[in-house]
Design an enzyme around this catalytic site. Structure first.
Site, mmCIF file in Angstrom:
data_model
loop_
_atom_site.group_PDB
_atom_site.id
_atom_site.type_symbol
_atom_site.label_atom_id
_atom_site.label_comp_id
_atom_site.label_asym_id
_atom_site.label_seq_id
_atom_site.Cartn_x
_atom_site.Cartn_y
_atom_site.Cartn_z
ATOM 1 N N ASN A 19 0.873 -1.177 0.000
ATOM 2 C CA ASN A 19 0.000 0.000 0.000
ATOM 3 C C ASN A 19 0.910 1.227 0.000
ATOM 4 O O ASN A 19 1.526 1.531 1.012
ATOM 5 C CB ASN A 19 -0.894 -0.044 1.244
ATOM 6 N N TRP A 20 0.979 1.888 -1.144
ATOM 7 C CA TRP A 20 1.882 3.037 -1.248
ATOM 8 C C TRP A 20 1.327 4.280 -0.553
ATOM 9 O O TRP A 20 2.022 5.293 -0.450
ATOM 10 C CB TRP A 20 2.191 3.341 -2.722
ATOM 11 N N LYS A 21 0.051 4.229 -0.154
ATOM 12 C CA LYS A 21 -0.589 5.384 0.512
ATOM 13 C C LYS A 21 -0.409 6.631 -0.364
ATOM 14 O O LYS A 21 -0.408 6.499 -1.590
ATOM 15 C CB LYS A 21 -0.030 5.551 1.933
ATOM 16 N N HIS A 65 -9.358 1.152 5.413
ATOM 17 C CA HIS A 65 -8.053 1.325 6.071
ATOM 18 C C HIS A 65 -8.223 2.255 7.268
ATOM 19 O O HIS A 65 -9.009 3.198 7.220
ATOM 20 C CB HIS A 65 -7.040 1.896 5.070
ATOM 21 N N GLU A 110 -6.549 4.599 8.263
ATOM 22 C CA GLU A 110 -6.307 6.019 7.937
ATOM 23 C C GLU A 110 -7.544 6.637 7.294
ATOM 24 O O GLU A 110 -7.816 7.821 7.480
ATOM 25 C CB GLU A 110 -5.059 6.141 7.038
ATOM 26 N N GLU A 162 -4.849 -4.951 10.762
ATOM 27 C CA GLU A 162 -3.799 -3.947 10.927
ATOM 28 C C GLU A 162 -4.012 -3.210 12.246
ATOM 29 O O GLU A 162 -4.842 -2.284 12.311
ATOM 30 C CB GLU A 162 -3.844 -2.929 9.782
ATOM 31 N N GLY A 204 3.180 2.150 10.736
ATOM 32 C CA GLY A 204 4.171 3.215 10.565
ATOM 33 C C GLY A 204 4.962 3.541 11.824
ATOM 34 O O GLY A 204 5.648 4.555 11.879
ATOM 35 N N SER A 254 3.976 -2.279 10.159
ATOM 36 C CA SER A 254 5.425 -2.355 10.348
ATOM 37 C C SER A 254 6.037 -3.692 9.920
ATOM 38 O O SER A 254 6.984 -4.174 10.547
ATOM 39 C CB SER A 254 5.798 -2.019 11.806
ATOM 40 N N GLY A 297 3.008 -1.144 4.182
ATOM 41 C CA GLY A 297 3.037 0.278 3.848
ATOM 42 C C GLY A 297 4.437 0.720 3.467
ATOM 43 O O GLY A 297 4.907 0.490 2.357
ATOM 44 N N GLY A 298 5.140 1.346 4.429
ATOM 45 C CA GLY A 298 6.453 1.954 4.175
ATOM 46 C C GLY A 298 7.423 1.062 3.415
ATOM 47 O O GLY A 298 8.084 1.513 2.468
HETATM 48 P P1 13P Z 1 3.390 0.270 7.546
HETATM 49 O O1 13P Z 1 3.868 -1.008 6.893
HETATM 50 O O2 13P Z 1 4.090 1.497 7.030
HETATM 51 O O3 13P Z 1 3.364 0.153 9.026
HETATM 52 O O4 13P Z 1 1.847 0.454 7.072
HETATM 53 C C1 13P Z 1 0.970 -0.600 7.179
HETATM 54 C C2 13P Z 1 -0.272 -0.232 6.471
HETATM 55 O O5 13P Z 1 -1.015 0.637 6.903
HETATM 56 C C3 13P Z 1 -0.568 -0.924 5.208
HETATM 57 O O6 13P Z 1 -1.874 -0.665 4.780
#
Ligand code: 13P
Length: 251
Positions: free
Chosen positions: A12-14, A98, A100, A168, A174, A213, A234-235
């Protein structure tokens, strides 16, 4: 006996990635070649890059997904994007609910349920996210929260082909913090049980991803937990080398 579930590692590149980020995708396509039989791979880029990546991924089995969708197919919803538009651009899946989106846009499980059904209307797989906050974990109500979100967010006609669940924990996203393997096992087992109660065999076969993470260094341990059928990253999905390091957990 149920058939083994093929794992999925989805990035997920957000809200990250300009056109230059396509070079990372190209490196991922290269590196993933040869791993297709063991693990599926998907990238959910910002909507602006879906068409470019989908075009590029024709040489590969890497799937492209959106990061959210509106419940309606068209209409006066400035700035929103429909599941049909994601599909038109080349996506085959979409993340819905998600944390977020739940936090930044006040999306409720009812909204998420509508978005999941919108995804199906457009022929997309919905990746439905659930997870507790740090406060809820501290209060010892993680499994209650997960159960409520699951019941509210996952529509009645979910199947193992149209739906993926991503656990999640909000506090792990993050932050570099992760639950212990035992904590992940407890939550995933509880998710599995409630899916089986509700959907029978389909619930048994539904993919359950862990997200929060995930990195090359912890991927093998987290992906080795029973009922963890892959990761939502994510990251660490922004760099091809990191995502390949996570995919390598399945080598
Ligand atoms: P991180 O891997 O950056 O913690 O993010 C997880 C995430 O929210 C994937 O949707």
């Amino acid at each position: 006996m149920s058939t083994p579930i093929k794992p999925l590692v989805a990035g997920n590149w957000k809200m990250n990635g300009l056109a230059t980020q396509v070079t990372e995708f190209a490196a991922l396509v290269d590196g993933y070649s040869g791993m297709e039989d063991k693990v599926d791979c998907m990238i959910c880029p910002p909507a602006t890059l879906i068409a470019a990546l989908a075009n590029f991924s024709q040489e590969s089995t890497i799937e492209i997904g959106g990061q959210n969708c509106h419940a309606s197919a068209t209409g006066a919803h400035t700035g929103d994007i429909s599941a049909e538009m994601l599909s038109d651009a080349g996506a085959t899946s979409v993340i819905v609910g998600h944390s977020e989106r739940r936090a930044d846009h006040g999306e409720t499980s009812e909204d998420v349920n509508r978005c999941a059904r919108a995804a199906w209307r457009a022929g997309l797989v919905s990746i439905i996210c659930i997870g507790e906050t740090a406060e809820q974990r501290k209060q010892g109500i993680t499994l209650d929260i997960i159960g409520e979100q699951l019941l509210g967010s996952v529509p009645d006609d979910a199947t193992s082909s149209n739906c993926v669940i991503a656990y999640e924990p909000v506090w792990a996203i993050g932050t570099g913090l992760t639950p212990t393997a035992q904590d992940v096992a407890d939550v995933h087992s509880s998710i599995r049980q409630s899916l089986v109660r509700r959907f029978g065999d389909e619930g048994q076969q539904m993919r359950l991803l862990y997200g929060g993470s995930v990195k090359p260094a912890n991927a093998a341990e987290l992906m080795g937990v029973i009922d963890v059928d892959g990761a939502l990253v994510g990251g660490a999905s922004l760099k091809a080398a990191d995502l390949l390091g996570i995919l390598n957990a399945y080598e």
